[in-house]
Design a protein around this motif. Structure first.
Motif, mmCIF file in Angstrom:
data_model
loop_
_atom_site.group_PDB
_atom_site.id
_atom_site.type_symbol
_atom_site.label_atom_id
_atom_site.label_comp_id
_atom_site.label_asym_id
_atom_site.label_seq_id
_atom_site.Cartn_x
_atom_site.Cartn_y
_atom_site.Cartn_z
ATOM 1 N N VAL A 1 44.253 -64.638 93.950
ATOM 2 C CA VAL A 1 43.297 -65.745 94.054
ATOM 3 C C VAL A 1 42.115 -65.291 94.887
ATOM 4 O O VAL A 1 42.193 -64.322 95.637
ATOM 5 C CB VAL A 1 43.910 -67.022 94.682
ATOM 6 C CG1 VAL A 1 44.978 -67.631 93.788
ATOM 7 C CG2 VAL A 1 44.448 -66.756 96.059
ATOM 8 N N LEU B 1 42.369 -75.166 91.977
ATOM 9 C CA LEU B 1 41.691 -73.883 91.820
ATOM 10 C C LEU B 1 40.615 -73.991 90.742
ATOM 11 O O LEU B 1 40.804 -74.678 89.732
ATOM 12 C CB LEU B 1 42.681 -72.778 91.438
ATOM 13 C CG LEU B 1 43.696 -72.362 92.499
ATOM 14 C CD1 LEU B 1 44.682 -71.362 91.916
ATOM 15 C CD2 LEU B 1 43.012 -71.789 93.726
ATOM 16 N N TYR C 1 38.620 -71.718 88.084
ATOM 17 C CA TYR C 1 38.808 -70.413 87.451
ATOM 18 C C TYR C 1 37.482 -69.832 86.983
ATOM 19 O O TYR C 1 36.668 -70.522 86.370
ATOM 20 C CB TYR C 1 39.794 -70.531 86.291
ATOM 21 C CG TYR C 1 41.186 -70.817 86.789
ATOM 22 C CD1 TYR C 1 42.042 -69.780 87.127
ATOM 23 C CD2 TYR C 1 41.613 -72.123 86.991
ATOM 24 C CE1 TYR C 1 43.304 -70.037 87.632
ATOM 25 C CE2 TYR C 1 42.879 -72.387 87.495
ATOM 26 C CZ TYR C 1 43.713 -71.334 87.810
ATOM 27 O OH TYR C 1 44.959 -71.591 88.320
ATOM 28 N N ASP C 2 37.287 -68.542 87.290
ATOM 29 C CA ASP C 2 36.070 -67.871 86.839
ATOM 30 C C ASP C 2 36.286 -67.323 85.427
ATOM 31 O O ASP C 2 37.348 -67.511 84.828
ATOM 32 C CB ASP C 2 35.632 -66.787 87.834
ATOM 33 C CG ASP C 2 36.593 -65.606 87.950
ATOM 34 O OD1 ASP C 2 37.473 -65.417 87.076
ATOM 35 O OD2 ASP C 2 36.461 -64.844 88.935
ATOM 36 N N ARG C 3 35.271 -66.649 84.907
ATOM 37 C CA ARG C 3 35.349 -66.173 83.517
ATOM 38 C C ARG C 3 36.403 -65.092 83.311
ATOM 39 O O ARG C 3 36.735 -64.756 82.182
ATOM 40 C CB ARG C 3 33.972 -65.705 83.062
ATOM 41 C CG ARG C 3 33.452 -64.490 83.793
ATOM 42 C CD ARG C 3 32.087 -64.066 83.237
ATOM 43 N NE ARG C 3 31.607 -62.895 83.908
ATOM 44 C CZ ARG C 3 30.666 -62.897 84.844
ATOM 45 N NH1 ARG C 3 30.092 -64.015 85.195
ATOM 46 N NH2 ARG C 3 30.291 -61.779 85.412
ATOM 47 N N GLY D 1 39.427 -65.433 84.700
ATOM 48 C CA GLY D 1 40.710 -66.104 84.883
ATOM 49 C C GLY D 1 41.223 -66.107 86.312
ATOM 50 O O GLY D 1 42.354 -66.512 86.561
ATOM 51 N N LEU D 2 40.401 -65.660 87.259
ATOM 52 C CA LEU D 2 40.805 -65.662 88.669
ATOM 53 C C LEU D 2 40.549 -67.048 89.250
ATOM 54 O O LEU D 2 39.447 -67.587 89.128
ATOM 55 C CB LEU D 2 40.013 -64.614 89.453
ATOM 56 C CG LEU D 2 40.339 -64.498 90.941
ATOM 57 C CD1 LEU D 2 41.760 -63.965 91.139
ATOM 58 C CD2 LEU D 2 39.335 -63.593 91.634
ATOM 59 N N GLY D 3 41.562 -67.632 89.886
ATOM 60 C CA GLY D 3 41.427 -68.933 90.518
ATOM 61 C C GLY D 3 40.808 -68.802 91.900
ATOM 62 O O GLY D 3 41.186 -67.935 92.681
ATOM 63 N N TRP D 4 39.841 -69.693 92.205
ATOM 64 C CA TRP D 4 39.128 -69.694 93.485
ATOM 65 C C TRP D 4 39.345 -71.008 94.201
ATOM 66 O O TRP D 4 39.483 -72.062 93.586
ATOM 67 C CB TRP D 4 37.627 -69.514 93.255
ATOM 68 C CG TRP D 4 37.255 -68.128 92.870
ATOM 69 C CD1 TRP D 4 37.215 -67.613 91.603
ATOM 70 C CD2 TRP D 4 36.884 -67.068 93.742
ATOM 71 N NE1 TRP D 4 36.832 -66.292 91.645
ATOM 72 C CE2 TRP D 4 36.622 -65.936 92.947
ATOM 73 C CE3 TRP D 4 36.735 -66.975 95.123
ATOM 74 C CZ2 TRP D 4 36.218 -64.720 93.487
ATOM 75 C CZ3 TRP D 4 36.344 -65.758 95.665
ATOM 76 C CH2 TRP D 4 36.091 -64.646 94.851
ATOM 77 N N PRO E 1 33.108 -70.894 91.049
ATOM 78 C CA PRO E 1 33.526 -69.621 91.638
ATOM 79 C C PRO E 1 32.315 -68.819 92.095
ATOM 80 O O PRO E 1 31.244 -68.928 91.519
ATOM 81 C CB PRO E 1 34.241 -68.919 90.487
ATOM 82 C CG PRO E 1 33.570 -69.442 89.269
ATOM 83 C CD PRO E 1 33.188 -70.867 89.592
#
Length: 143
Positions: A67, A121, A123-125, A127-130, A137
């Motif tokens: 994350v 969360l 999610y950015d492009r 697929g990482l959750g922020w 993100p």
């Protein structure tokens, strides 16, 4: 324990000017996460970068997937997030030094399971959750 990526981040920050809140707090957080007596056995730092009033950190804990988190100096002023509640006094704007904030964030946020944060969360492009301070993100600056 430091991973090679973690060590490189610390070395890079140590070699740079640490005048602003963000780089100072990030260096403190990274050092604390690398402390073998502390969280270093639990959390793997994958990437991090600082900006004047904050920093972004991508990490993986044993409790979930990688994350990202965005922390700013305003997290310590006004209505702070849960991890700064113990710093509050009657003085508006009172907060920890950047070094204290970095250590505390490592202990009280990164060093703990996400809990209900996982439900919010962003999610950015990739697929990482922020989580953390808006805007999410974050986009890593290119040099």
């Amino acid at each position: 324990m430091y991973t090679p990526e973690h060590r490189a981040l610390v070395t890079s920050l140590e070699a740079s000017a640490l005048d602003a809140w963000g780089p100072r707090a990030l260096l403190s957080c990274l050092r604390h996460l690398g402390d073998e007596a502390g969280l270093g056995q639990k959390v793997s730092v994958q990437d991090a970068w600082a900006f004047d009033d904050g920093y972004c950190l991508i990490y993986q804990s044993p409790w979930g997937p990688p994350v990202g988190v965005r922390v700013t100096s305003s997290s310590t002023e006004g209505r702070p997030p849960f991890w700064y509640q113990h710093w509050l006094t009657s003085d508006a704007g009172f907060g920890p030094t950047p070094e204290e904030a970095g250590r505390e964030f490592a202990d009280l946020a990164i060093g703990e399971p996400l809990g209900s944060i996982v439900d919010s969360l962003v999610y950015d492009r990739h697929g990482l959750g922020w989580w953390g301070e808006a805007p999410l993100p974050p986009i890593r600056p290119t040099n």
